[in-house]
Structure formats: C-alpha cells, structure tokens
Write a protein that holds these residues in place. Structure first.
Motif, PDB file in Angstrom:
ATOM      1  N   PHE A  86      18.061  -7.700  25.215  1.00  0.00           N
ATOM      2  CA  PHE A  86      17.935  -7.873  24.475  1.00  0.00           C
ATOM      3  C   PHE A  86      19.592  -9.289  24.644  1.00  0.00           C
ATOM      4  O   PHE A  86      19.614 -10.132  23.622  1.00  0.00           O
ATOM      5  CB  PHE A  86      18.259  -7.498  22.862  1.00  0.00           C
ATOM      6  N   PHE A  87      20.201  -8.457  24.715  1.00  0.00           N
ATOM      7  CA  PHE A  87      21.760  -8.857  25.281  1.00  0.00           C
ATOM      8  C   PHE A  87      21.418  -9.904  26.227  1.00  0.00           C
ATOM      9  O   PHE A  87      21.880 -11.417  25.339  1.00  0.00           O
ATOM     10  CB  PHE A  87      22.387  -8.105  25.889  1.00  0.00           C
ATOM     11  N   MET A 110      31.213  -1.855  14.291  1.00  0.00           N
ATOM     12  CA  MET A 110      29.589  -1.108  14.152  1.00  0.00           C
ATOM     13  C   MET A 110      30.201   0.266  15.194  1.00  0.00           C
ATOM     14  O   MET A 110      29.279   1.523  14.933  1.00  0.00           O
ATOM     15  CB  MET A 110      29.041  -1.782  15.094  1.00  0.00           C
ATOM     16  N   VAL A 111      30.881   0.435  16.039  1.00  0.00           N
ATOM     17  CA  VAL A 111      31.113   1.196  17.029  1.00  0.00           C
ATOM     18  C   VAL A 111      32.185   2.320  16.317  1.00  0.00           C
ATOM     19  O   VAL A 111      32.128   3.704  16.099  1.00  0.00           O
ATOM     20  CB  VAL A 111      31.419   1.574  17.600  1.00  0.00           C
ATOM     21  N   LEU A 167      23.493 -15.168  14.967  1.00  0.00           N
ATOM     22  CA  LEU A 167      22.888 -14.436  16.412  1.00  0.00           C
ATOM     23  C   LEU A 167      25.005 -13.310  16.596  1.00  0.00           C
ATOM     24  O   LEU A 167      24.096 -13.066  17.009  1.00  0.00           O
ATOM     25  CB  LEU A 167      22.406 -14.744  16.921  1.00  0.00           C
ATOM     26  N   GLY A 168      25.312 -13.958  16.542  1.00  0.00           N
ATOM     27  CA  GLY A 168      26.322 -12.969  16.617  1.00  0.00           C
ATOM     28  C   GLY A 168      26.484 -11.475  16.268  1.00  0.00           C
ATOM     29  O   GLY A 168      26.683 -10.658  17.140  1.00  0.00           O
ATOM     30  N   GLU A 224      26.726  -8.924  19.963  1.00  0.00           N
ATOM     31  CA  GLU A 224      28.228  -8.049  20.342  1.00  0.00           C
ATOM     32  C   GLU A 224      27.434  -6.812  20.242  1.00  0.00           C
ATOM     33  O   GLU A 224      27.453  -5.864  21.093  1.00  0.00           O
ATOM     34  CB  GLU A 224      29.047  -7.897  18.941  1.00  0.00           C
ATOM     35  N   ASP A 225      26.324  -6.391  19.177  1.00  0.00           N
ATOM     36  CA  ASP A 225      25.267  -4.901  18.916  1.00  0.00           C
ATOM     37  C   ASP A 225      24.198  -4.379  20.517  1.00  0.00           C
ATOM     38  O   ASP A 225      25.464  -3.252  20.659  1.00  0.00           O
ATOM     39  CB  ASP A 225      24.723  -5.212  17.573  1.00  0.00           C
ATOM     40  N   ASN A 226      24.089  -5.832  20.409  1.00  0.00           N
ATOM     41  CA  ASN A 226      22.992  -5.215  22.422  1.00  0.00           C
ATOM     42  C   ASN A 226      24.487  -5.345  23.571  1.00  0.00           C
ATOM     43  O   ASN A 226      23.873  -4.412  24.217  1.00  0.00           O
ATOM     44  CB  ASN A 226      22.013  -5.962  22.132  1.00  0.00           C
ATOM     45  N   PHE A 227      25.501  -6.205  23.309  1.00  0.00           N
ATOM     46  CA  PHE A 227      26.469  -6.135  24.582  1.00  0.00           C
ATOM     47  C   PHE A 227      27.317  -4.117  24.343  1.00  0.00           C
ATOM     48  O   PHE A 227      27.246  -3.812  25.819  1.00  0.00           O
ATOM     49  CB  PHE A 227      27.696  -6.644  24.404  1.00  0.00           C
TER      50      PHE A 227
END
Lengths: 161, 494
Positions: free
Chosen positions: B145-146, B184-185, B440-441, B445-448
């Motif tokens: 996805f990234f 998010m983390v 998309l940001g 970032e989430d997928n990365f």
C-alpha cells in the motif's frame, strides 16, 4: 525573475523555520523510540527537508515570470490596487467569524452578502436584498430542519421556535 | 453475487437516490456552465449537504455533480469561448467557430452525444475493471500500500500546473498539515500547541472549501470589479443521428483514449481531450476544417474529456487512491461517512459498490436528458453576474464549514485556509497538490510506519514483493511520462 527568486527564498525560510523551530517546539517526543523511522518527528522532518529543497531549487533556478493573469501583477503598484478589495474580503470574513457568538450566522450572513454585492456594484436593490436575505434563511432551514444541525442564532436565539 | 446485486438494487432504488442523482447532474451542469465556478468547487460546496444523507445518496450527489460539471464546461466553451473546465478548452477550438458560423445548437448537440457515449463507455470500463483490480489488491500489505500511495502521489506532477517544483512544495505543505493531531503510534502531540480542537487533526472540508472556493472569491474582490458576460447565442439547427454517425469513429476512439488515460492517476481530462482531438484531426477526411468549426473536432474533444469520468473512479474504488482532484474530494466524502474505498470495500460492502455502479450508469442517461431539454436554461444561468454569485457562494462556504462538526473552529480553519489558498494563488502555487497530499498523507505515513514495525526498522521491506517492485517501476514510468508531457506543454489534469 526577482519575484520568483524571492518566492523561492520565502519557501526556503519557511522550510528552515519548520525544521528548526516548529518541529522541535510542536512535536512531543516519547521517552524512548524503538526505531528512528517510527519517531513522531521523523515524517515531518522529511517533509520539511522537501520544502527546503524546493525552496532552494526555486531560488537557484527561478521559474520564468509569465504575463500576469492576476491583474495588477505582483509589483507594489499592483498590490496597492488590490489592497482595498483584499481588506474588504478578509475584513468581512473575520468580522463574520467574530460575530457568530453574538449575532449567530443568519443575520451576519445576510449583511455580509448584501454588503459584498453592493461593494461589487450591484445596484438593483430589491434583487440584492431578496437574494442576500433569502440564501442564509434557506440554508438555516435546510441545516436545522432537514439535516438537524443547530445553526447558531446568537442574540436572536429567542426567535427559534 | 446475485444476492449482492439484489441487495444493491434495493439499496439504490429509493426515490431519494434517483432524485438526488438527477439533482447532482443538473447542479453539476449548471456549475460547469458558470464561468468562474469550477467542478471541484461545486463538489466541495455540496459536501456538507451530504452529511446527513445515506452514504450511497451522498456519494451519488457528488458523482452527479462531477459528471454534470464535465459536460457543463463545454456549454460556455462553445457559446462564449469561456471553457468551464481546463479539459473543455479543447472544445473551444471548433465549438466556438461553429457558434460564430451560426451552428451553436449543432455543436452543443454533438458535444452532448459524444459526452454521453463516452461517459457510458467509461462507466462500463469501471464496472468491468474495478472488481478485477480490487481482487488483485487484496494481496496487499502495508509495504504494498505504501508503494501504491507513492505511485498515486505522482498525480501531483499532473496537477502542478506550470511549475513542478511549486507543485511539490505545495504537496509537501499538504503533507505537513496532515500530520497535525495526535501521533498514531505513540499518541503524543504533533503541532497541537495546547489547542484541543487540533487533537483530531484538521477537518477535511474546511481545508477543502478554504483552498478551492475562498481564493477565487477573495481574488474577485481584489480585481477591478466587472462582469463581462457575453449573451449566449443558441442559433442554428441541432445535430441528428446522421451527424452522430459521421463522427462515430472519432467519438469511439476518444472514449477509449479517455478511459485509458483516466485510469492512470494524475492525467485527467485535458490530455485525453487533446489527444483524442489530435488523433481525429490526423485521421479525419475533414482534417483541413479542424479549428475552423468542424463538428468532428467538437465530438472528439468531448469524447476524450468525458471518457475519463468513470475511469478515474477505477483506482478510487478498487485501490482507494484518487485519480484526480475531484475523486480526491469524493474519497474524502467516503471517509466522512466512515467508509474506506479499496479492495476491502469490495468484500465488506459489495452491495454498496454495485449500487454506486447502477447510479453511475443512470447518470449517463440523466446527462442526456438534462443536456437535451434544459440546455437553453442552463446557458442562461451562465449569465448570472459574479457580483451576485460570489457573495452567495461565500455564505454557502461559511454555513457548510460550520455544519460539519457544529464548530466555530472549523469556520476559522476555513477562513485561514482561504488566506493560505489566496497567497498560493497570487504566488502561483497550485492548490490541488496540497489537497491530494493532505488526503493521502495520513495513509502514506500510516502504511510506512506499519511497514517499519513489521520489519523492525528495515527499509528493505518496501521492496519485499513483486507488487512493490511493480509500483516502484510504475512510479518511475509515470514520473518520466508526466515530466515529458510537461516539456511538450500538454495540459494535464483537467
């Protein structure tokens, strides 16, 4: 070319401010981070670096200035010409925002719409008044009675049935 | 399959859906026909009205506006040489000369036939291809996805306008604004500065309205105020089946070109229209008349332009990535309704996808009906003076941005984003890259970061599979193609 170069310098300064000032002050770091790539400031730093790079590129190799589509151009004279209109537009927007707690959204919406129409040259008063008054009222009824979203009325709250 | 289809029919077949789609196409055609109003602006302004609707109803309204807007742009292009959308600028080439020759009605008719046919072909391709692509995408994990989102960000090259560097800077700013809120983390603060309103990040709609509607309005009031609408001239007799038959080859080819280019993120309607037009000119028996009022030129341009409409929805529905600015806004609308387009939606919400397909097919028919019977009235609306239009639009913006969360803070965000957008406009920084990156940001970032957690910090995971390599290669190819197109001055993303 000078204006484009100045724009580039502005972007460069913005990027540097974000990297060295905004990120350290605006992002709280946890006590320990497992991997550098997971740090909360990792991603913003990469973005700031991109802004710095774009600023550098724009400064070193500025875009050619084309014929001004925006009337008055970017020179001082052009800005002076634009200033009254800009002041009216932004002044109206901020005045509307600050008046919401006092007068709600409907009445300031009417006054704002009519004022801007008149400023822009509308001289057919009945038409102007009808549209300026009608649109906020219609939106009020839509949001309140169709969408169940309470639109603030400020001191006119007593009118709400 | 059949259960899903039946469920989709019952989901779609409500008076509300059937009516709202009609309203959407009509509103889109009107907005497209008003010089100074753009389709993204129209979709942005309609978004707050969809909050309380069912997701299908709300999305159908926006899709209707999108499709109507694409066609509406051609009305003013033909009648008063003022294309409502960048893609319609190709229609001007032969449409306006036809008006000058007294054949406006014929030009409008053939534009309508070509638009409807191309739209139908495009919708068909969406229905046939989206499911296949979504099935493939079910194999994706965070690294895949990234890389997909990195590929999607190549749209930015397409919507950057005259200067790619400024487009990238604008996108970077959008990415930065998307990082505002809780991390998010780790759950720590990012750019919140003790303002609790910022903990959930910036709301999408105030940012969207601020960037796309307010700068135009502010800009209008800073100019020497004037309204210079020419009276629309609806002279001449209309086009018939024989005319459609004569242009059919160019219409069909234009539709295929539109579908092919529309499915690639970032290309948009303008290159499709110009490519279709140039192919028609190259192969037509009447090539000498192109540019002087040739009906086939109008048909080819409109077929290319409208052929992208359904195709841009393929990456959106199948992969969850937008194909252009308007589908980026529609992606935002899905998110507002708590839905996430992409392969998982094809598993969890298949009836909804089918319901959207039914609505999309119906929109082609609506486009035809509206174009055929209300074209005269729509062209009259294009004469609404801006001195009336812009204050009214401003009231819509303010009410709309408040209504999202009943929040004055959102009104403030909208006003401030309007200032940012106006500054960007004056300095010629394009706004679409900002918006696309803003949407998309978080996904990027989430997928990365999920990939980094999976690989314990090793970047090698971003090349772990053939799919990753495929998207890296596609990104490279896309960048090369888009940069080359820019060098040839082909206008992108209309």
């Amino acid at each position: 070319m000078t204006r484009e170069r100045l724009t580039g310098a502005g972007v460069l300064i913005l990027g540097l401010l974000i990297f060295f000032l905004l990120i350290p002050r605006g992002i709280d770091k946890p006590g320990s981070v497992e991997h550098a790539a997971l740090a909360p400031d990792f991603w913003p730093k990469i973005i700031a670096a991109i802004i710095i790079l774009m600023g550098l590129l724009l400064t070193v190799k500025p875009a050619e200035e084309e014929d001004e589509e925006i009337e008055g151009g970017g020179d001082a004279g052009g800005w002076l010409q634009r200033l009254p209109g800009l002041a009216v537009a932004l002044g109206t927007l901020f005045a509307f925002y600050f008046l919401i707690p006092l007068l709600g959204m409907v009445v300031p919406g009417m006054v704002m719409a009519l004022g801007l129409m008149v400023y822009a040259g509308e001289r057919r008063w009945p038409r102007g008044i009808a549209i300026a008054a009608g649109v906020p009222i219609l939106l009020y009824f839509f949001f309140v009675y169709v969408a169940s979203i309470p639109i603030p009325l400020g001191v006119f709250e007593i009118l709400r049935g | 399959m059949y259960e899903n289809l039946l469920e989709a029919i019952s989901l779609f077949l409500t008076f509300q859906n059937v009516a709202i789609l009609f309203v959407g196409v009509l509103v889109g055609a009107v907005i497209g026909a008003i010089p100074g109003m753009t389709t993204p602006m129209g979709v942005a302004l309609a978004l707050p009205f969809t909050f309380t609707m069912q997701p299908v109803t709300g999305i159908l309204l926006l899709l209707g506006i999108y499709k109507g807007g694409l066609y509406g742009g051609s009305i003013t292009a033909i009648l008063i040489k003022a294309p409502g959308t960048p893609a319609a600028s190709c229609t001007v080439l032969d449409g306006y000369p036809m008006t000058r020759k007294g054949e406006a009605r014929k030009a409008l008719d053939i534009a309508l036939y070509a638009s409807c046919f191309a739209d139908f072909i495009s919708n068909l391709s969406l229905i046939l291809l989206a499911g296949v692509l979504a099935g493939f995408a079910l194999k994706f994990g965070p690294p895949e996805f990234f890389t997909l989102i990195v590929f999607s960000l190549t749209i930015i090259a397409g919507v950057s306008g005259e200067n790619l560097v400024k487009g990238v800077a604008s996108a970077a700013l959008g990415l930065l604004f998307a990082t505002i809120g809780l991390d998010m983390v780790y759950g720590t603060n990012r750019f919140i500065f003790d303002n609790w309103n910022l903990m959930g990040g910036l709301s999408f709609i105030p940012v969207l309205i601020g960037l796309f509607a307010l700068p135009e309005i502010i800009h209008y009031f800073t100019q020497r105020l004037r309204d210079s609408h020419e009276a629309a001239n609806m002279a001449g007799i209309g086009a018939g089946f024989a005319d459609f038959k004569r242009c059919f080859k160019s219409i069909f080819r234009g539709s295929v070109i539109g579908v092919a280019l529309g499915a690639i993120p970032g290309i948009g309607g303008a290159p499709a229209a110009f490519l279709s037009y140039s192919e028609a000119k190259r192969t037509s028996r009447n090539s000498a008349n192109f540019g002087k009022g040739e009906m086939e030129g109008v048909a080819a341009a409109e077929a290319g332009n409208n052929g992208v409409a359904g195709a841009t929805m393929i990456p959106l529905l199948a992969l969850g990535v937008p194909g252009d600015v308007i589908t980026a806004v529609i992606l935002g609308a899905f998110m507002i309704h708590g839905l996430r387009p992409g392969p998982v939606m094809f598993v969890d919400n298949l009836p909804m996808i089918y319901a959207l397909f039914i609505g999309i097919m119906l929109s082609s028919a609506y486009l035809f009906v509206i174009g055929k019977f209300s074209i005269k009235a729509i062209s009259r609306i294009s004469e609404v003076p801006n001195r009336i239009l812009y204050p009214v639009v401003l009231v819509f913006c303010l009410f709309g941005s408040f209504a999202i969360n009943n929040s004055m803070f959102d009104v403030l965000v909208m006003v401030l984003m309007g200032c940012v957008g106006y500054l960007m406009m004056v300095l010629r920084f394009p706004a679409p890259p900002f918006l696309i990156a803003f949407i998309l940001g978080p996904l990027l970032e989430d997928n990365f970061r999920q990939s980094m957690i999976l690989s314990e910090g090793s970047l090698g995971i971003l090349m772990r599979s053939g799919i990753c390599w495929f998207f890296w290669a596609l990104t490279l190819l896309s960048v090369v193609f888009l940069v080359k197109s820019r060098k040839k001055n082909i206008p992108l993303s209309g």
